[in-house]
Design an enzyme around this catalytic site. Sequence first.
Site, PDB file in Angstrom:
ATOM      1  N   ASP A   1       0.806  -1.227   0.000  1.00 27.59           N
ATOM      2  CA  ASP A   1       0.000   0.000   0.000  1.00 27.59           C
ATOM      3  C   ASP A   1       0.841   1.279   0.000  1.00 27.59           C
ATOM      4  O   ASP A   1       1.516   1.594   0.979  1.00 27.59           O
ATOM      5  CB  ASP A   1      -0.913   0.031   1.223  1.00 27.59           C
ATOM      6  CG  ASP A   1      -1.783  -1.220   1.346  1.00 27.59           C
ATOM      7  OD1 ASP A   1      -1.262  -2.324   1.088  1.00 27.59           O
ATOM      8  OD2 ASP A   1      -2.960  -1.095   1.708  1.00 27.59           O
TER       9      ASP A   1
ATOM     10  N   GLU B   1      -4.365   2.298  -3.208  1.00 27.54           N
ATOM     11  CA  GLU B   1      -5.609   2.857  -2.689  1.00 27.54           C
ATOM     12  C   GLU B   1      -5.419   3.992  -1.689  1.00 27.54           C
ATOM     13  O   GLU B   1      -6.363   4.726  -1.407  1.00 27.54           O
ATOM     14  CB  GLU B   1      -6.477   1.767  -2.044  1.00 27.54           C
ATOM     15  CG  GLU B   1      -5.957   1.245  -0.737  1.00 27.54           C
ATOM     16  CD  GLU B   1      -7.081   0.897   0.238  1.00 27.54           C
ATOM     17  OE1 GLU B   1      -8.246   0.874  -0.163  1.00 27.54           O
ATOM     18  OE2 GLU B   1      -6.767   0.657   1.406  1.00 27.54           O
ATOM     19  N   ASN B   2      -4.211   4.159  -1.145  1.00 23.51           N
ATOM     20  CA  ASN B   2      -3.943   5.250  -0.200  1.00 23.51           C
ATOM     21  C   ASN B   2      -2.968   6.273  -0.773  1.00 23.51           C
ATOM     22  O   ASN B   2      -2.400   7.070  -0.019  1.00 23.51           O
ATOM     23  CB  ASN B   2      -3.353   4.694   1.101  1.00 23.51           C
ATOM     24  CG  ASN B   2      -4.293   3.751   1.824  1.00 23.51           C
ATOM     25  OD1 ASN B   2      -3.934   2.620   2.124  1.00 23.51           O
ATOM     26  ND2 ASN B   2      -5.502   4.186   2.096  1.00 23.51           N
TER      27      ASN B   2
ATOM     28  N   ASN C   1     -10.800  -0.871  -0.006  1.00 19.96           N
ATOM     29  CA  ASN C   1     -11.990  -0.145   0.424  1.00 19.96           C
ATOM     30  C   ASN C   1     -11.868   1.368   0.281  1.00 19.96           C
ATOM     31  O   ASN C   1     -12.880   2.077   0.176  1.00 19.96           O
ATOM     32  CB  ASN C   1     -12.324  -0.488   1.886  1.00 19.96           C
ATOM     33  CG  ASN C   1     -11.170  -0.214   2.823  1.00 19.96           C
ATOM     34  OD1 ASN C   1     -10.056  -0.724   2.641  1.00 19.96           O
ATOM     35  ND2 ASN C   1     -11.403   0.596   3.846  1.00 19.96           N
ATOM     36  N   HIS C   2     -10.631   1.908   0.244  1.00 20.63           N
ATOM     37  CA  HIS C   2     -10.466   3.362   0.137  1.00 20.63           C
ATOM     38  C   HIS C   2     -10.497   3.867  -1.310  1.00 20.63           C
ATOM     39  O   HIS C   2     -10.345   5.078  -1.525  1.00 20.63           O
ATOM     40  CB  HIS C   2      -9.168   3.804   0.806  1.00 20.63           C
ATOM     41  CG  HIS C   2      -9.229   3.786   2.301  1.00 20.63           C
ATOM     42  ND1 HIS C   2     -10.089   4.586   3.021  1.00 20.63           N
ATOM     43  CD2 HIS C   2      -8.549   3.040   3.213  1.00 20.63           C
ATOM     44  CE1 HIS C   2      -9.932   4.354   4.317  1.00 20.63           C
ATOM     45  NE2 HIS C   2      -9.011   3.406   4.456  1.00 20.63           N
TER      46      HIS C   2
ATOM     47  N   HIS D   1      -7.386  -7.761   0.001  1.00 25.55           N
ATOM     48  CA  HIS D   1      -7.352  -6.564   0.833  1.00 25.55           C
ATOM     49  C   HIS D   1      -8.282  -6.788   2.016  1.00 25.55           C
ATOM     50  O   HIS D   1      -9.496  -6.646   1.910  1.00 25.55           O
ATOM     51  CB  HIS D   1      -7.807  -5.362  -0.006  1.00 25.55           C
ATOM     52  CG  HIS D   1      -7.460  -4.044   0.588  1.00 25.55           C
ATOM     53  ND1 HIS D   1      -6.200  -3.499   0.507  1.00 25.55           N
ATOM     54  CD2 HIS D   1      -8.205  -3.151   1.289  1.00 25.55           C
ATOM     55  CE1 HIS D   1      -6.188  -2.330   1.110  1.00 25.55           C
ATOM     56  NE2 HIS D   1      -7.392  -2.087   1.601  1.00 25.55           N
TER      57      HIS D   1
ATOM     58  N   HIS E   1      -3.750  -4.023   3.230  1.00 25.66           N
ATOM     59  CA  HIS E   1      -4.683  -3.243   4.045  1.00 25.66           C
ATOM     60  C   HIS E   1      -4.151  -2.906   5.420  1.00 25.66           C
ATOM     61  O   HIS E   1      -4.373  -1.803   5.904  1.00 25.66           O
ATOM     62  CB  HIS E   1      -6.047  -3.941   4.198  1.00 25.66           C
ATOM     63  CG  HIS E   1      -7.032  -3.165   5.026  1.00 25.66           C
ATOM     64  ND1 HIS E   1      -7.526  -1.936   4.646  1.00 25.66           N
ATOM     65  CD2 HIS E   1      -7.603  -3.431   6.236  1.00 25.66           C
ATOM     66  CE1 HIS E   1      -8.383  -1.496   5.569  1.00 25.66           C
ATOM     67  NE2 HIS E   1      -8.434  -2.368   6.540  1.00 25.66           N
TER      68      HIS E   1
ATOM     69  N   HIS F   1      -0.996  -2.640   6.480  1.00 27.21           N
ATOM     70  CA  HIS F   1       0.176  -1.760   6.374  1.00 27.21           C
ATOM     71  C   HIS F   1       1.385  -2.219   7.195  1.00 27.21           C
ATOM     72  O   HIS F   1       2.367  -1.479   7.300  1.00 27.21           O
ATOM     73  CB  HIS F   1      -0.176  -0.322   6.779  1.00 27.21           C
ATOM     74  CG  HIS F   1      -1.043   0.392   5.797  1.00 27.21           C
ATOM     75  ND1 HIS F   1      -1.121   1.779   5.745  1.00 27.21           N
ATOM     76  CD2 HIS F   1      -1.891  -0.059   4.852  1.00 27.21           C
ATOM     77  CE1 HIS F   1      -1.968   2.137   4.807  1.00 27.21           C
ATOM     78  NE2 HIS F   1      -2.457   1.023   4.253  1.00 27.21           N
TER      79      HIS F   1
END
Length: 263
Positions: free
Chosen positions: A8, A39-40, A67-68, A151, A176, A178
């Site tokens: 991520d 995603e982040n 999800n983000h 994830h 997810h 991290h």
Amino acid sequence: MKILFVGDVVGRPGRLALSRRLDRLVDVHAVDLVVVNGENAAAGFGLTVDIAKELFDLGADVITTGNHIWDKREIIPCLDSFPALLRPANYPPGTPGRGSGIFATAAGIQVGVLNLEGRVFMNNLECPFRAADELVEELRRKTPVILVDFHAEATSEKVAMGCYLDGRVSAVVGTHTHVQTADERILPGGTAYITDAGMTGSRDSVIGIRKELAVERFLTQLPVRFEVAKRDAVLCGVLFDIDENTGRAQAVRRILEEISDSD
């Protein structure tokens, strides 16, 4: 063949780490395909169109998410415009974007990539295990080489997915949480597995967020506006060596590259 998965990417520090280390990693390890979870990548939450293009320009062949992906609304209508930008496949029918795809290396090797999202402590989505049944079978009609980005929050759900797909895919990599885990291994059926690839971003943080802000939220239980931490970036990921003819993993190796503030 070699597949490099980058954990991520969190905000600008994560993108800078990618820019300073990815090319060298690709050259040193003779990487054939690069998959990046992005995603982040936009200020720690979500992904914008410009940043997606930046990740591709930095060397990502495929971007997976989680999800983000919905946090920056501008990306939602554009998801269908980026064939190599995936969102979790187990969202309801009609959700923008795609959850899997076939991607070719420079040598023409076909690689299937599947993005799934867990349900334990997360969203009430369609079953990722049943979604995997359908989509893995579809991908296997075209290639034996398949990588799954799962994830998910719960370690148990990730391990269960690895066991469930063992022998049907080449690798299952968790994202997810991290924090890079030390349980990389090849399962009995030939599938490489790791519970979490880790994070590409600031190590001097609470999973990428300024530590004093995270601590404040835990202490007060009040809403706190999170900001991405900036110091002591790392690039975390996993390198997979896959037999392109059988799809079985031959080796799996954790990657952790430190980038000093003066780098």
